[in-house]
Scaffold this motif. Structure first.
Motif, PDB file in Angstrom:
ATOM      1  N   GLU A 182       2.153   6.506  -6.883  1.00  0.00           N
ATOM      2  CA  GLU A 182       0.945   6.866  -7.634  1.00  0.00           C
ATOM      3  C   GLU A 182       0.692   8.370  -7.565  1.00  0.00           C
ATOM      4  O   GLU A 182       0.276   8.990  -8.551  1.00  0.00           O
ATOM      5  N   LEU A 183       0.951   8.962  -6.393  1.00  0.00           N
ATOM      6  CA  LEU A 183       0.810  10.411  -6.255  1.00  0.00           C
ATOM      7  C   LEU A 183       1.806  11.141  -7.158  1.00  0.00           C
ATOM      8  O   LEU A 183       1.473  12.162  -7.765  1.00  0.00           O
TER       9      LEU A 183
ATOM     10  N   VAL B  87       1.335   4.039  -2.835  1.00  0.00           N
ATOM     11  CA  VAL B  87       0.523   5.233  -3.039  1.00  0.00           C
ATOM     12  C   VAL B  87       1.414   6.445  -3.295  1.00  0.00           C
ATOM     13  O   VAL B  87       1.028   7.359  -4.038  1.00  0.00           O
TER      14      VAL B  87
ATOM     15  N   GLY C 123      -4.380   4.844  -2.944  1.00  0.00           N
ATOM     16  CA  GLY C 123      -4.138   5.734  -4.065  1.00  0.00           C
ATOM     17  C   GLY C 123      -5.305   5.886  -5.017  1.00  0.00           C
ATOM     18  O   GLY C 123      -5.185   6.570  -6.034  1.00  0.00           O
TER      19      GLY C 123
ATOM     20  N   ASN D 294      -5.496   8.056  -8.631  1.00  0.00           N
ATOM     21  CA  ASN D 294      -5.134   7.132  -9.692  1.00  0.00           C
ATOM     22  C   ASN D 294      -5.655   7.667 -11.042  1.00  0.00           C
ATOM     23  O   ASN D 294      -6.854   7.851 -11.206  1.00  0.00           O
TER      24      ASN D 294
ATOM     25  N   GLY E 230      -3.882  -0.652  -9.125  1.00  0.00           N
ATOM     26  CA  GLY E 230      -3.441   0.298  -8.104  1.00  0.00           C
ATOM     27  C   GLY E 230      -3.750  -0.106  -6.689  1.00  0.00           C
ATOM     28  O   GLY E 230      -4.363  -1.136  -6.414  1.00  0.00           O
ATOM     29  N   SER E 231      -3.329   0.739  -5.768  1.00  0.00           N
ATOM     30  CA  SER E 231      -3.501   0.508  -4.337  1.00  0.00           C
ATOM     31  C   SER E 231      -4.836   1.062  -3.856  1.00  0.00           C
ATOM     32  O   SER E 231      -5.492   1.845  -4.550  1.00  0.00           O
TER      33      SER E 231
ATOM     34  N   GLU F 274       0.823  -1.211   0.000  1.00  0.00           N
ATOM     35  CA  GLU F 274       0.000   0.000   0.000  1.00  0.00           C
ATOM     36  C   GLU F 274       0.860   1.265   0.000  1.00  0.00           C
ATOM     37  O   GLU F 274       0.397   2.336  -0.396  1.00  0.00           O
TER      38      GLU F 274
END
Length: 271
Positions: free
Chosen positions: A25-26, A22, A226, A230, A222-223, A19
């Motif tokens: 992903e950010l 994230v 996130g 996303n 994805g998480s 996780e």
């Protein structure tokens, strides 16, 4: 029929451990925004209400809020501060908020809920269906079985510490949550976005069963943490919201983003 994902038990330990992705992903989102802005359809200006996940505040919704405002929607967040669990005060205030927004705009409201915020969205749609245009949930535990949630022990412990000592079951057993327990089908369109690598909410809980004419489950990469940032999720949310009122259709990936979506969800990632 729209069907729940067949996964059983908790999220995989590896997915829970990952996780932390994230943060990556950010970091990716700003680089994808120019292409996303070109690919995502613009909206018709109808009101959209965003609801945060457990322990999330309005600030956690900033990515969704700014993106959807840029797409032309009248976006609001729930205005109740941090989401500390499914409790009567927030449930009552949410219904009032939905009715007020619909009355003020003269048109129904779309609800977008992240994690526990999606449970609130489903509740609000049950309570005020005439005021709701559609519901979109992001990794939300909307189909918890009678045996209780299969979320990781740490997540349950946090809920007991912050929301209720008996855990999430205590809140879902409230009389006002009866329709959620019975999984009564919503009278409005609902799109449940879920990830197989979600380390918080397992896919069987984040998906629903129902009439495919107004219920769908959409797999995303994805998480859990996130989802609200996303790019693929933002693109799908924009696609769902852009449908004309009363003309809802199931999601069909299209264009270059559709090709990338199919690659990420059905070829690269495991089934």
């Amino acid at each position: 029929m729209a069907t729940r994902h067949p996964h059983r038990g908790r999220p995989r330990l590896l997915h829970s451990a990952l996780e932390a992705r994230v943060l990556a992903e950010l970091a990716v989102l700003p680089w994808t925004l120019p292409a996303l802005s070109l690919a995502a359809p613009r909206g018709d200006g109808h009101p959209v209400l965003l609801l945060p996940g457990f322990m999330g505040s309005e600030f956690s919704l900033i990515g969704l809020e700014r993106f959807l405002r840029h797409r032309g929607y009248a976006v609001e967040t729930w205005g109740l501060g941090r989401n500390v669990g499914f409790n009567p005060r927030h449930a009552t205030a949410l219904e009032q908020k939905i009715r007020h927004m619909a009355h003020r705009a003269g048109r129904p409201v779309s609800l977008v809920g992240w994690s526990l915020g999606g449970v609130f969205s489903v509740y609000g749609a049950h309570q005020a269906p005439e005021c709701v245009r559609q519901v979109i949930t992001l990794g939300s535990p909307v189909s918890v079985d009678a045996g209780g949630s299969a979320s990781p022990p740490l997540v349950k412990a946090m809920y007991r510490l912050i929301a209720h000592p008996h855990g999430p079951t205590a809140h879902t057993m409230q009389p006002r949550a009866k329709k959620l327990r019975e999984r009564a089908p919503l009278a409005v369109p609902v799109s449940c976005l879920y990830s197989l690598s979600d380390g918080v909410v397992p896919p069987q809980e984040a998906t629903v069963e129902g009439d495919p004419a107004r219920h769908e489950n959409i797999r995303v990469p994805g998480s859990h943490l996130g989802l609200g940032f996303n790019p693929v999720v933002l693109w799908i949310v924009a696609d769902r919201l852009a449908q004309p009122d009363g003309q809802w259709r199931p999601f069909v990936p299209h264009g270059a983003w559709g090709q990338a979506y199919r690659l990420l969800t059905h070829r690269v990632l495991p089934v």
